[in-house]
Write a protein that holds these residues in place. Sequence first.
Motif, PDB file in Angstrom:
ATOM      1  N   GLN A  31     -15.767  65.664  49.581  1.00  0.00           N
ATOM      2  CA  GLN A  31     -17.038  65.105  50.049  1.00  0.00           C
ATOM      3  C   GLN A  31     -16.870  63.668  50.533  1.00  0.00           C
ATOM      4  N   THR A  35     -17.381  62.353  54.396  1.00  0.00           N
ATOM      5  CA  THR A  35     -18.304  61.265  54.723  1.00  0.00           C
ATOM      6  C   THR A  35     -17.601  60.177  55.514  1.00  0.00           C
ATOM      7  N   HIS A  39     -18.475  59.217  59.499  1.00  0.00           N
ATOM      8  CA  HIS A  39     -18.888  57.872  59.899  1.00  0.00           C
ATOM      9  C   HIS A  39     -17.866  57.223  60.826  1.00  0.00           C
TER      10      HIS A  39
END
Length: 90
Positions: A31, A35, A39
């Motif tokens: 996870q 992320t 980004h």
Amino acid sequence: MKVKTEMPQLRLMEKRRELVRRGDVDGLIGQIAGTVLTHLSSLPVRCAPRGDLAVRRSIERVVFEVRTEIANACQQMADKAGEPPRNEQD
């Protein structure tokens, strides 16, 4: 007999969060990595001046290179740790 005496200690360590399941840790790492990559991939749009496709493409190239470097570094760490290839896991 040894297993019977170790089990309560392992359960206690798990409840104290001193011992965690590898699957839970792997999921959390996945996870976090997802992320970061999401980004990172948004940087070209966020950094390039509006309408300047040349700058945006240049930033996209750098982001791709960085993602590739990260993947290679992670692969080397997995190889050192003796992790099986992803297609052989599970």
